[in-house]
Each structure stands twice: as structure tokens, then as C-alpha cells.
Design a protein around this motif. Sequence first.
Motif, mmCIF file in Angstrom:
data_model
loop_
_atom_site.group_PDB
_atom_site.id
_atom_site.type_symbol
_atom_site.label_atom_id
_atom_site.label_comp_id
_atom_site.label_asym_id
_atom_site.label_seq_id
_atom_site.Cartn_x
_atom_site.Cartn_y
_atom_site.Cartn_z
ATOM 1 N N TYR A 129 23.460 43.024 34.198
ATOM 2 C CA TYR A 129 23.377 42.115 33.041
ATOM 3 C C TYR A 129 22.863 40.767 33.529
ATOM 4 C CZ TYR A 129 24.547 39.629 28.731
ATOM 5 O OH TYR A 129 24.453 38.903 27.569
ATOM 6 N N TRP A 181 30.030 40.723 27.318
ATOM 7 C CA TRP A 181 29.569 41.414 28.532
ATOM 8 C C TRP A 181 30.329 40.883 29.756
ATOM 9 C CZ3 TRP A 181 26.980 45.696 29.676
ATOM 10 C CH2 TRP A 181 26.188 46.294 28.679
ATOM 11 N N TRP A 182 30.607 39.594 29.767
ATOM 12 C CA TRP A 182 31.378 38.986 30.868
ATOM 13 C C TRP A 182 32.789 39.578 30.929
ATOM 14 C CZ3 TRP A 182 30.471 36.143 35.057
ATOM 15 C CH2 TRP A 182 31.506 35.395 35.639
ATOM 16 N N LYS A 185 32.870 43.047 32.447
ATOM 17 C CA LYS A 185 32.758 43.018 33.909
ATOM 18 C C LYS A 185 34.140 43.060 34.577
ATOM 19 C CE LYS A 185 31.828 39.172 36.711
ATOM 20 N NZ LYS A 185 31.985 39.517 38.146
ATOM 21 N N TYR A 193 26.729 41.054 37.085
ATOM 22 C CA TYR A 193 26.403 40.006 36.101
ATOM 23 C C TYR A 193 25.637 38.898 36.818
ATOM 24 C CZ TYR A 193 27.469 37.314 31.777
ATOM 25 O OH TYR A 193 27.412 36.628 30.577
#
Length: 296
Positions: A129, A181-182, A185, A193
Motif C-alpha cells: 500500500y 488500510w493503516w 496493517k 505500507y
Amino acid sequence: MMSMDLKMDAIPRPEMFDFHGVSMINMFTENWENIQNFQARPDDILIATYPKAGTTWVSNTLDLLHFGQREKPIPLHKRVAFMEVFIPDFHSGVDLADKLPTSPRLIKTHLPVQFVPKSFWEQKSRIVYIARNAKDNVVSYFHFDRMNKAHPEPGDWSSYLQRFKQGKMVFGSWYDHVSNWWKKKQTYSNLHYMFFEDMVEDTGREIDKLCSFLGLTPSVEEKTRIVGEVHFDKMKNDEMANYSTISDFDFKVSPFMRKGKVGDWKNHFTVAQNEEFDEDYKTKMKDPTLQFRTEI
């Protein structure tokens, strides 16, 4: 050829609509069942980004790391499948991904994390990402929407900036996208990332981190060559990487690869817009562990 161009000009730009809480356009939702049923493989690499955050940069880097210089040049959009894109009777990203002859298959997506086909998680596929600071991201997206006839009409800069803050963009809210998305992770270890700003600051260092994540060990010469190949100016002038072959893109309005800089937002934001943006940003970005740089 001329009639095809005239036909493209005659097609009106699409309208955005709410799709499960995210602003989308038909081109990315019409093939939804096939997207959701996509069968990922354990060695697939999914390149995930909010639009205009460095997708092409990372795609080209990964392609070179895995496959080096190809004997016969193939445009990047045929080497890296854009999973959700669907143009009836013409192009399906899912079909292209299914038919990729490479191993690993490189697949890209702009989907928010909750829309990613579940087979990627089940197969523990690796995901890269890349995120870009909101100010430069909105500027880049604005110029992209100006030149991309397959996206909604952007309107003027000031109304566009308001829409961005409200998340009324194709693929939804930048704030939700980078934050969710963070969060992913933290629970999914096969997710790397990256930040656009780090790539600009030291491409070689970021490629080292990518190699470590992917278990690759290129020679010093190979790595140096790749760093040179993925330099912004080199890619901008490379027809195999700069998307100049896509008929929906009007390069007379703006190139697909425009500046690739950190801090270009200063040429677009007024002082008042910047202050309002910063205030609004604080209300939306609550996670202190996710930090962006707007200059380097």
C-alpha cells in the motif's frame, strides 16, 4: 481512428453515486460479483492505493524488481492488471488479472480495504500500500480528473477541494482510505505500507525495504539500474509507463504523470484554503501513529 476519437468526445462523463457508503462510478462497480469472487493466489502481489498516490511508480518498481527489462516492451497497464476496471465489450481488469502469464501476478487496486476480494486475505497474498499526503494527493487528483474523460467533471479547484474534504471522490474519502488500510496493517502481517514522500526522499532506501518485504535480493548494480529506471522524469517520457496510449486521457489538458513532487500543493492552496483544510484534517485524522509529511 478519427471517428473513434469523436465517439469518445461524444460520450458524457459519468456521474458518481453512493455504493455501500463509498462514492463510485459504473466503470468500477459493474463487474462487482466477478471482482468479489476473484481467486487470488498466495504469490500474487496486490498494489493498493488511493488514486494518484504513486500507483504507477510502485507498479513499475515491482515489475522491474521481479521481471527486469522485458525483451519486448509491453505497456504497464497490460503488465499490472487494474482489477476493478470494467468497460463492457472491451476490457475487464479481472479477466486481465486471471490471464496474467507472470508469477507473481502484479495486480493493482484503488478499492478501500473493506472492498478487497476476500481471497487475498485467505491466500495471505502480499499487499503493498502506498499513501500520499492529502494536500498533494488532492492536487494531483484534480489535474487527473481534468484530463480523464472517464471520470466525473471536476469543476473548479475550490469546489473540488470541498468535495475532497467531504469524501465525494471516485473511490471515496482519502481520510478513510489511508486510515483503514493503516489499521489493517496492524492485523495483517503481509501488508507493507509505504509513503510517497519517503520514495521521493530516498528511492533506493524504500526499494531496499520493499525487497526485504518481498524476499528479493537484487545485486547492487541491478538496484542502481532500477532506481534510475523509476526516476520520475524517465517514467514520464516512457510510453510504456506514462499511460499516453489510453484514449480517455487528454494529455493536452494535463499529462498523466505531471510533477511527482512533494509540496506542489503550495501552488494551488490559498492561505485561507490551507488553514481551513488543516482544521478539517485534525477532526478527521485521529490516529497519532499515522503521520504524513506535506514537505520534505
